[in-house]
Design an enzyme around this catalytic site. Structure first.
Site, mmCIF file in Angstrom:
data_model
loop_
_atom_site.group_PDB
_atom_site.id
_atom_site.type_symbol
_atom_site.label_atom_id
_atom_site.label_comp_id
_atom_site.label_asym_id
_atom_site.label_seq_id
_atom_site.Cartn_x
_atom_site.Cartn_y
_atom_site.Cartn_z
ATOM 1 N N TRP A 77 0.860 -1.182 0.010
ATOM 2 C CA TRP A 77 0.130 -0.076 -0.013
ATOM 3 C C TRP A 77 0.939 1.355 -0.136
ATOM 4 O O TRP A 77 2.093 1.300 0.622
ATOM 5 C CB TRP A 77 -0.771 -0.068 1.288
ATOM 6 N N ASN A 97 2.982 2.762 5.328
ATOM 7 C CA ASN A 97 2.742 4.014 5.297
ATOM 8 C C ASN A 97 1.122 4.220 5.303
ATOM 9 O O ASN A 97 0.442 3.498 4.343
ATOM 10 C CB ASN A 97 3.014 4.530 4.035
ATOM 11 N N HIS A 139 -10.929 3.678 9.764
ATOM 12 C CA HIS A 139 -10.080 2.732 9.329
ATOM 13 C C HIS A 139 -8.721 3.016 9.586
ATOM 14 O O HIS A 139 -7.815 2.068 10.154
ATOM 15 C CB HIS A 139 -10.288 2.202 7.880
HETATM 16 N N1 LIG Z 1 -5.634 2.338 3.922
HETATM 17 C C1 LIG Z 1 -4.241 1.769 4.274
HETATM 18 C C2 LIG Z 1 -4.029 0.235 4.345
HETATM 19 N N2 LIG Z 1 -5.219 -0.400 4.377
HETATM 20 C C3 LIG Z 1 -5.008 -1.882 4.106
HETATM 21 C C4 LIG Z 1 -4.630 -2.507 5.358
HETATM 22 O O1 LIG Z 1 -3.524 -2.422 5.796
HETATM 23 C C5 LIG Z 1 -5.024 -3.995 5.185
HETATM 24 O O2 LIG Z 1 -4.042 -4.363 4.060
HETATM 25 C C6 LIG Z 1 -6.645 -4.268 4.578
HETATM 26 O O3 LIG Z 1 -7.075 -3.740 5.809
HETATM 27 C C7 LIG Z 1 -6.509 -5.899 4.646
HETATM 28 O O4 LIG Z 1 -6.114 -6.536 6.095
HETATM 29 N N3 LIG Z 1 -3.030 -0.057 4.420
HETATM 30 C C8 LIG Z 1 -1.708 0.729 4.428
HETATM 31 O O5 LIG Z 1 -0.729 0.248 4.312
HETATM 32 N N4 LIG Z 1 -1.891 2.114 4.199
HETATM 33 C C9 LIG Z 1 -3.206 2.605 3.990
HETATM 34 O O6 LIG Z 1 -3.218 3.893 4.096
HETATM 35 C C1 LIG Z 2 -5.957 3.723 6.538
HETATM 36 C C2 LIG Z 2 -7.012 3.507 5.466
HETATM 37 O O1 LIG Z 2 -7.382 2.455 5.563
HETATM 38 C C3 LIG Z 2 -7.571 4.685 4.740
HETATM 39 O O2 LIG Z 2 -6.730 5.226 4.053
HETATM 40 C C4 LIG Z 2 -8.843 3.860 3.834
HETATM 41 O O3 LIG Z 2 -9.504 5.082 3.497
HETATM 42 P P1 LIG Z 2 -11.115 5.107 4.051
HETATM 43 O O4 LIG Z 2 -11.067 5.578 5.493
HETATM 44 O O5 LIG Z 2 -11.340 6.564 3.156
HETATM 45 O O6 LIG Z 2 -11.910 4.046 3.661
#
Ligand SMILES: Nc1c(NC[C@H](O)[C@H](O)[C@H](O)CO)[nH]c(=O)[nH]c1=O
Ligand SMILES: CC(=O)[C@@H](O)COP(=O)(O)O
Length: 163
Positions: A31, A89, A97
């Site tokens: 990500w 990151n 989330h």
């Molecule tokens: N939004 C971000 C994520 N989201 C994905 C989660 O880390 C994870 O892979 C998913 O929830 C499945 O378990 N991950 C990042 O590294 N950075 C983000 O901004």
């Molecule tokens: C950290 C995350 O998972 C986030 O960037 C996902 O974005 P959202 O909160 O708008 O669904």
């Protein structure tokens, strides 16, 4: 003290131990890969600069920051690394989330440091926006990957002293 005013890339190689006999693991989240790749390069280059042979640096990828803990656990289980770095990151979106991903990886890394004898270094940027991430992955505040590699070297040396 905040990162502002700190150069995350600043270190004195002469003050660090030789790492020619050390092995390091690096777990990289896919990500926000432009940011995580810059963090990885900073860490990798720092290990090389302190004497680590390239063959003694192991990289594995995981989908996102939340999976960093599982990846690091696999490396710790091998008990062959002097230290492991997790690189991610997380950028605030519209929902909560962000909070749960950050809390999960933070507690997970704490747990790994308690459960295993391998130092696990927290190289996860938890930012409000991409500009903050860019600034900390080779921008105006330096590169947190460098800072975390220095931390990994110091913790690896500490581990050898106390063993
Ligand atoms: N939004 C971000 C994520 N989201 C994905 C989660 O880390 C994870 O892979 C998913 O929830 C499945 O378990 N991950 C990042 O590294 N950075 C983000 O901004
Ligand atoms: C950290 C995350 O998972 C986030 O960037 C996902 O974005 P959202 O909160 O708008 O669904």
């Amino acid at each position: 003290m905040a990162t502002a005013g700190v150069d995350l890339s600043a270190f004195n190689k002469e003050e660090l131990p030789d790492t020619s006999g050390m092995r390091f693991g690096i777990v990289v989240a896919e990500w926000n890969e432009k940011i995580t790749e810059a963090l990885y390069q900073g860490a990798f280059d720092t290990f090389i600069a302190t004497g680590t042979p390239e063959r003694q640096i192991t990289r594995i990828n995981v989908p996102g920051t939340f999976e960093l803990v599982y990846g690091a656990k696999q490396l710790c289980e091998k008990d062959i690394f002097d230290a492991v770095i997790v690189i991610g990151n997380v950028i605030q979106g519209e929902t909560r989330h962000f909070d749960f991903v950050c809390e999960g990886v933070t507690q997970g890394v704490v747990d790994l440091n308690v459960r295993y004898d391998t130092p696990v270094i927290f190289c996860v940027l938890t930012d409000n926006n991409i500009e903050q991430s860019r600034a900390r992955s080779g921008g105006k505040h330096g590169n947190k990957g460098v800072e975390c590699a220095v931390a990994a070297v110091k913790m690896a040396a500490l581990r050898r002293v106390v063993h």
